[in-house]
Enzyme design. Structure first.
Site, PDB file in Angstrom:
ATOM      1  CG  HIS A 162     -23.243  98.275  36.251  1.00  0.00           C
ATOM      2  ND1 HIS A 162     -24.565  98.351  35.878  1.00  0.00           N
ATOM      3  CD2 HIS A 162     -23.034  99.289  37.133  1.00  0.00           C
ATOM      4  CE1 HIS A 162     -25.136  99.374  36.511  1.00  0.00           C
ATOM      5  NE2 HIS A 162     -24.229  99.950  37.285  1.00  0.00           N
ATOM      6  CD  GLU A 163     -19.781  99.842  39.338  1.00  0.00           C
ATOM      7  OE1 GLU A 163     -19.666 101.054  39.113  1.00  0.00           O
ATOM      8  OE2 GLU A 163     -20.761  99.361  39.942  1.00  0.00           O
ATOM      9  CG  HIS A 166     -21.438 103.811  36.158  1.00  0.00           C
ATOM     10  ND1 HIS A 166     -22.588 104.359  35.641  1.00  0.00           N
ATOM     11  CD2 HIS A 166     -21.843 102.903  37.091  1.00  0.00           C
ATOM     12  CE1 HIS A 166     -23.640 103.813  36.225  1.00  0.00           C
ATOM     13  NE2 HIS A 166     -23.220 102.920  37.096  1.00  0.00           N
ATOM     14  CG  HIS A 172     -27.703 103.743  37.039  1.00  0.00           C
ATOM     15  ND1 HIS A 172     -27.657 104.035  38.365  1.00  0.00           N
ATOM     16  CD2 HIS A 172     -26.716 102.834  36.818  1.00  0.00           C
ATOM     17  CE1 HIS A 172     -26.683 103.340  38.933  1.00  0.00           C
ATOM     18  NE2 HIS A 172     -26.096 102.612  38.012  1.00  0.00           N
ATOM     19  CE1 TYR A 221     -30.718  95.769  28.056  1.00  0.00           C
ATOM     20  CE2 TYR A 221     -30.782  93.474  27.437  1.00  0.00           C
ATOM     21  CZ  TYR A 221     -31.425  94.663  27.657  1.00  0.00           C
ATOM     22  OH  TYR A 221     -32.769  94.737  27.480  1.00  0.00           O
TER      23      TYR A 221
HETATM   24 ZN   LIG Z   1     -24.244 101.667  38.257  1.00  0.00          ZN
END
Ligand SMILES: [Zn+2]
Length: 225
Positions: A162-163, A166, A172, A221
């Site tokens: 997830h990071e 970014h 998001h 995901y």
């Molecule tokens: Zn995030």
């Protein structure tokens, strides 16, 4: 010297190759939802320019101007989708999980994460550190190196992935009104009852900073359990 590339050239690349990452299963990884100091929406650190662009976004929306113009270049991209990385000494204990997360992105997209090597012409890179919380800058910010924190409680493949999203340049953004410029949502792959998580909202909603972080975000995901 930092190379700054605006969104459009590699956006095409991302649009082509990132959509395949959306076909996994919903997997909740809570650590990145816990507020890290100095972040937007729990885990995103923003440059001065990004903060100003978001403020401009709000103003544009308020005055009825096409807000998309205000944030078109918010997320800076990595050259040719190549994101060199370094694992700092303090994060060595998490290197297995970090490498699993890197492999996830590589197996689902055309983004590549080589180990940073100045001899191979690498300049910009992400640097895994163990700061307070789980957070990342958004896109390629020109910081040398650009830190990404996998703090205590963050060393899960899903959280790290997830990071990394970014760091690659994703917000998001499943709810951003411009998300269709970046990704293709495979509606037929979304679990029954989950499609509301892919609603789009205007910047006035995104920028309220009060939208609960949504477990349906594409950033959650993952292909693993
Ligand atoms: Zn995030």
């Amino acid at each position: 010297m930092a190379e700054i590339h605006v969104i459009y050239p590699v956006c095409v690349l991302l649009a082509v190759c990132v959509h395949s990452a959306l076909a996994g299963v919903v997997h909740l990884e809570p650590p990145e939802e816990q507020e890290s100091p100095g972040t937007l929406e729990s885990d995103m650190k923003l440059t001065k320019e990004q903060r100003e662009a978001i403020e401009a976004d709000i103003s544009a929306q308020a005055s009825g101007v096409d807000a998309r113009k205000a944030h078109a270049d918010l997320a800076l991209r990595w050259t040719d989708g190549i994101v060199p990385y370094v694992i700092s000494a303090e994060s060595q204990g998490d290197s297995d999980k970090i490498k699993e997360a890197l492999a996830y992105w590589e197996s689902n997209t055309c983004i590549r994460f080589p180990e940073y090597d100045a001899n191979k012409g690498h300049t910009n890179r992400i640097n895994f550190i163990k700061d307070v919380g789980c957070w990342s800058w958004v896109g390629q910010t020109g910081r040398l190196p650009q830190d990404i924190s996998i703090g205590n409680g963050c060393a899960y493949r899903g959280t790290i992935a997830h990071e990394l999203g970014h760091a690659i340049g994703f917000w998001h953004e499943q709810s951003r009104e411009d998300r269709d410029n970046y990704v293709t949502i495979h509606w037929d792959n979304i679990q029954s009852g989950k499609s509301h998580n892919f609603n789009k909202y205007g910047p006035e909603t995104i920028n309220s900073y009060s939208v609960p972080y949504d477990i349906g975000s594409l950033m959650h995901y993952g292909a693993w359990v």
